[in-house]
Motif scaffolding. Sequence first.
Motif, PDB file in Angstrom:
ATOM      1  N   LEU A  56      30.272 -37.105  48.980  1.00 19.06           N
ATOM      2  CA  LEU A  56      32.024 -37.580  48.450  1.00 19.06           C
ATOM      3  C   LEU A  56      30.960 -37.953  47.692  1.00 19.06           C
ATOM      4  O   LEU A  56      31.021 -36.818  45.969  1.00 19.06           O
ATOM      5  CB  LEU A  56      32.649 -38.194  48.843  1.00 19.06           C
ATOM      6  CG  LEU A  56      34.119 -37.385  49.640  1.00 19.06           C
ATOM      7  CD1 LEU A  56      35.135 -38.211  49.598  1.00 19.06           C
ATOM      8  CD2 LEU A  56      34.040 -36.406  48.653  1.00 19.06           C
TER       9      LEU A  56
ATOM     10  N   ILE B  57      36.824 -46.864  53.287  1.00 15.68           N
ATOM     11  CA  ILE B  57      37.269 -45.993  53.742  1.00 15.68           C
ATOM     12  C   ILE B  57      35.926 -45.244  54.621  1.00 15.68           C
ATOM     13  O   ILE B  57      36.397 -44.773  56.585  1.00 15.68           O
ATOM     14  CB  ILE B  57      36.481 -44.242  53.230  1.00 15.68           C
ATOM     15  CG1 ILE B  57      37.268 -42.875  54.336  1.00 15.68           C
ATOM     16  CG2 ILE B  57      35.398 -44.345  52.779  1.00 15.68           C
ATOM     17  CD1 ILE B  57      36.410 -42.008  52.537  1.00 15.68           C
TER      18      ILE B  57
ATOM     19  N   ILE C  47      31.085 -36.587  62.009  1.00 20.34           N
ATOM     20  CA  ILE C  47      31.302 -36.392  60.605  1.00 20.34           C
ATOM     21  C   ILE C  47      32.153 -36.544  59.484  1.00 20.34           C
ATOM     22  O   ILE C  47      31.690 -36.846  58.727  1.00 20.34           O
ATOM     23  CB  ILE C  47      32.308 -34.993  60.610  1.00 20.34           C
ATOM     24  CG1 ILE C  47      31.797 -33.686  62.110  1.00 20.34           C
ATOM     25  CG2 ILE C  47      32.576 -34.883  60.201  1.00 20.34           C
ATOM     26  CD1 ILE C  47      32.438 -33.132  62.290  1.00 20.34           C
ATOM     27  N   GLY C  48      32.781 -37.862  59.842  1.00 20.83           N
ATOM     28  CA  GLY C  48      32.843 -39.044  58.976  1.00 20.83           C
ATOM     29  C   GLY C  48      32.880 -39.361  57.761  1.00 20.83           C
ATOM     30  O   GLY C  48      32.212 -39.917  56.118  1.00 20.83           O
TER      31      GLY C  48
ATOM     32  N   SER D  43      37.945 -47.332  57.604  1.00 20.15           N
ATOM     33  CA  SER D  43      39.261 -46.245  58.276  1.00 20.15           C
ATOM     34  C   SER D  43      39.199 -45.535  59.126  1.00 20.15           C
ATOM     35  O   SER D  43      39.200 -45.411  60.370  1.00 20.15           O
ATOM     36  CB  SER D  43      40.149 -45.986  57.171  1.00 20.15           C
ATOM     37  OG  SER D  43      40.202 -46.850  55.806  1.00 20.15           O
ATOM     38  N   ILE D  44      37.885 -44.942  58.981  1.00 20.51           N
ATOM     39  CA  ILE D  44      37.831 -43.352  59.965  1.00 20.51           C
ATOM     40  C   ILE D  44      37.092 -44.230  61.380  1.00 20.51           C
ATOM     41  O   ILE D  44      37.382 -44.000  61.896  1.00 20.51           O
ATOM     42  CB  ILE D  44      36.428 -43.037  58.757  1.00 20.51           C
ATOM     43  CG1 ILE D  44      36.411 -41.954  58.323  1.00 20.51           C
ATOM     44  CG2 ILE D  44      35.941 -41.743  59.953  1.00 20.51           C
ATOM     45  CD1 ILE D  44      35.843 -41.421  56.942  1.00 20.51           C
TER      46      ILE D  44
ATOM     47  N   ILE E  94      30.792 -37.491  55.281  1.00 15.07           N
ATOM     48  CA  ILE E  94      32.070 -37.083  54.339  1.00 15.07           C
ATOM     49  C   ILE E  94      31.679 -37.921  53.698  1.00 15.07           C
ATOM     50  O   ILE E  94      31.630 -37.823  52.105  1.00 15.07           O
ATOM     51  CB  ILE E  94      32.764 -36.436  54.574  1.00 15.07           C
ATOM     52  CG1 ILE E  94      33.038 -35.233  55.551  1.00 15.07           C
ATOM     53  CG2 ILE E  94      34.387 -37.099  53.616  1.00 15.07           C
ATOM     54  CD1 ILE E  94      34.784 -35.033  56.254  1.00 15.07           C
TER      55      ILE E  94
ATOM     56  N   LEU F 198      35.326 -49.119  47.685  1.00 15.26           N
ATOM     57  CA  LEU F 198      35.963 -48.027  48.073  1.00 15.26           C
ATOM     58  C   LEU F 198      35.052 -47.743  49.509  1.00 15.26           C
ATOM     59  O   LEU F 198      35.601 -47.324  50.726  1.00 15.26           O
ATOM     60  CB  LEU F 198      36.014 -46.794  47.364  1.00 15.26           C
ATOM     61  CG  LEU F 198      37.516 -47.247  46.114  1.00 15.26           C
ATOM     62  CD1 LEU F 198      37.199 -46.031  44.983  1.00 15.26           C
ATOM     63  CD2 LEU F 198      38.651 -46.831  47.821  1.00 15.26           C
ATOM     64  N   TYR F 199      33.727 -47.214  49.443  1.00 17.71           N
ATOM     65  CA  TYR F 199      33.174 -46.134  50.146  1.00 17.71           C
ATOM     66  C   TYR F 199      32.989 -47.160  51.793  1.00 17.71           C
ATOM     67  O   TYR F 199      33.366 -46.221  52.720  1.00 17.71           O
ATOM     68  CB  TYR F 199      31.568 -46.547  49.999  1.00 17.71           C
ATOM     69  CG  TYR F 199      31.374 -45.202  49.002  1.00 17.71           C
ATOM     70  CD1 TYR F 199      32.889 -44.252  48.608  1.00 17.71           C
ATOM     71  CD2 TYR F 199      31.266 -45.469  47.921  1.00 17.71           C
ATOM     72  CE1 TYR F 199      32.663 -43.121  48.089  1.00 17.71           C
ATOM     73  CE2 TYR F 199      30.760 -44.669  46.412  1.00 17.71           C
ATOM     74  CZ  TYR F 199      31.857 -43.591  46.737  1.00 17.71           C
ATOM     75  OH  TYR F 199      31.754 -42.783  45.280  1.00 17.71           O
TER      76      TYR F 199
ATOM     77  N   ALA G 247      30.981 -37.345  67.746  1.00 21.21           N
ATOM     78  CA  ALA G 247      31.081 -36.496  66.161  1.00 21.21           C
ATOM     79  C   ALA G 247      32.064 -36.552  65.076  1.00 21.21           C
ATOM     80  O   ALA G 247      31.636 -36.508  63.843  1.00 21.21           O
ATOM     81  CB  ALA G 247      31.717 -35.124  67.120  1.00 21.21           C
ATOM     82  N   VAL G 248      33.033 -37.025  65.488  1.00 18.88           N
ATOM     83  CA  VAL G 248      34.179 -37.584  64.720  1.00 18.88           C
ATOM     84  C   VAL G 248      33.276 -38.455  63.536  1.00 18.88           C
ATOM     85  O   VAL G 248      33.159 -38.535  61.886  1.00 18.88           O
ATOM     86  CB  VAL G 248      35.590 -37.694  64.981  1.00 18.88           C
ATOM     87  CG1 VAL G 248      36.192 -38.626  63.764  1.00 18.88           C
ATOM     88  CG2 VAL G 248      35.982 -37.198  65.909  1.00 18.88           C
TER      89      VAL G 248
ATOM     90  N   MET H  65      30.013 -35.634  42.995  1.00 17.93           N
ATOM     91  CA  MET H  65      30.907 -35.691  42.262  1.00 17.93           C
ATOM     92  C   MET H  65      30.086 -35.739  40.751  1.00 17.93           C
ATOM     93  O   MET H  65      28.997 -36.361  40.388  1.00 17.93           O
ATOM     94  CB  MET H  65      31.154 -37.719  41.770  1.00 17.93           C
ATOM     95  CG  MET H  65      32.593 -37.078  43.279  1.00 17.93           C
ATOM     96  SD  MET H  65      34.007 -36.658  43.124  1.00 17.93           S
ATOM     97  CE  MET H  65      34.347 -35.870  44.405  1.00 17.93           C
TER      98      MET H  65
END
Lengths: 333, 301
Positions: free
Chosen positions: A28, A305, A20-21, A308-309, A24, A301-302, A16-17, A32
């Motif tokens: 994102l 991240i 959702i991560g 990272s998640i 996002i 960047l994407y 689930a994390v 923008m």
Amino acid sequence: MGVLQYVAKRVGLYFAVLFIGLTITFLLPRLMPANPIDGYIGQIQARASGALTADDIIQLRANLEQLYGLKGDLFSQYLSYLERVVLHFDFGPSFTYYPQPVSQMIFNALPWTLGLLLISTFIAWLLGNMVGLVAGYFHTKKAATILEVVGILLYPIPYYILAVSVILLLAYIFPIFPLSPTFPVGQMTPQKFGMVIYNSLLPALTLVLAGFGWNILSMKALAVATTEEPYVTYARLKGASNWTRMVRYVFRNAMLPQVTALALSLGTVFNGALLTEMLFSYPGVGLIMRTAASGGDYNVLYGAIAISIIAVATAGLVIDLIYPLLDPRIRHK
Amino acid sequence: MTTESPSAAGAAAIPAAPTAKRRDSLLWLLNARLAIGLSLVSIFIVGSIVLPFFAPADPSLQATYLKNMPMSWEHLLGTNAIGQDIFWFLVFAIRNSLILGVLVGVGVTIISTAVGLSAGYIGGNYERVVMLVVDSFITIPLLPILIILGAVIRGNSSFLTVGLIIVVFGWAWGARTIRSMALSLREREFINMARFSGANTFNILTREIFPYVSAYMVVGFINTILFAVNTEATLAVIGLSKVEVPTLGSIIFWALNYNALFTGNYPWLVAPIVASILLFLGLFLTSTGFNAAFANKRGVA
């Protein structure tokens, strides 16, 4: 049965994390006001000193949209994004270092970040809990209060202040460490390895100091509560020594919430590591992010991240899966 | 670091109803931590409200004074390499950081209380879904997301946008704590009493449960101020917030960018470090002190 249920629940949360991560991360850039494609075209236009015609730009835009997965409606973009990331681990090429794939850049940097992070978090957790245990177990003694004061003074200080103060103290006023660390590249030799360790000490110290305070305070509170438990009193009446009671009775039990807390705070710890890397020019994911952010390299960047998640969620999962080994109540339910 | 203090976890245990009226005296509030914390915070708050009225010039304007002047009576902390008075820049920095912190604190407290109370009290599938989202938000590292947002909206972001983003990604910790409080309250006798007397869910939440949660909200609010000031400063230090606005982070950003250490301009770097540490210490002591005072009052340490 207890363990199976526990593991199933935890793995469910993990996915689930991740879901959702990643969602996002997908949404994102699309929410923008600024469109990265416009940014790229602007940059290319600037490099060609304005020689691109309107037709060229339309073609360029189509190519870039294809390349960066921005073609089609939002839903089909989302599906192809998930497919690329989950199945192929593909985040497209870097813009600044075209055509180097983003995933390769990040995988080169990830061991640096993980090495720094794991070692310093482990040291901070161990040291902080030991000091907190002593402070909590002997909480009626005056000397133990001093230990708690150390925690109170350290805990609220944010990473960036710690990093700057560490540089100020240990690289400038007492020049023990280099002001601008250099990290050797290429094949590792024992000599280079020593240099890496030497240059990593300051960022590691920052991370240890930051985690130290929280662990002291939290462990102290837990140890005070545990020391009051009847089974500790029973152990004392039975004649168990101070050491045995502190380590085998109080620590074993007070440690459990601390393991859970570690898993929950990993995201914050990871934030601190990224920031520390940026301030110390340490060649990890954080530095890549900073360079990409200032150069407008959005794919990097994407990718950074998303990874990272995934990294933080996986580390949390691993800690929580180790948990039943430490807590017999889950094992024997 | 986490947004909630370790001892805040203790607040999750809800005591029996306080028998005495709270208004009798405020003496129960007294403890050393709270006293030190409140004095530190009040100095910063009063200073940052009153002092700006006496500012000789807008401190964010560059080249107002000569560069790199040493400390003197005229410039208490000297001037920096872009011709700003360091003391006045710092005063405005603390004020702006505090304003941002309070605004974010209000937003986060409202969202986390609403989410936490409803999840804890209503329960069922609603709670499961909400907690999944909360746990995801806690697990997801915030800084990378802020870096992307900072990079994408740089230039056309305002200072308040940064605050809004911190609210969006900062409510989860508080919601988790408040939910666990509501969870333990749900089983209490007086809640059942209220329900059998015909109170609806909304009334029970606002009239019966909220008063118990409000003490934690104060603690959570102060912790959020700390978190917001920190997060904005973190972004500013790496140049991704609105660095033209004086904040505790942007002052360090400029000092690092102009190599204040190499040029020997210590006050430029040391002053914001000392000010930040004192402010954060003050906020932290206030929140744990208040928590301890309230726990004592209720008879649970």
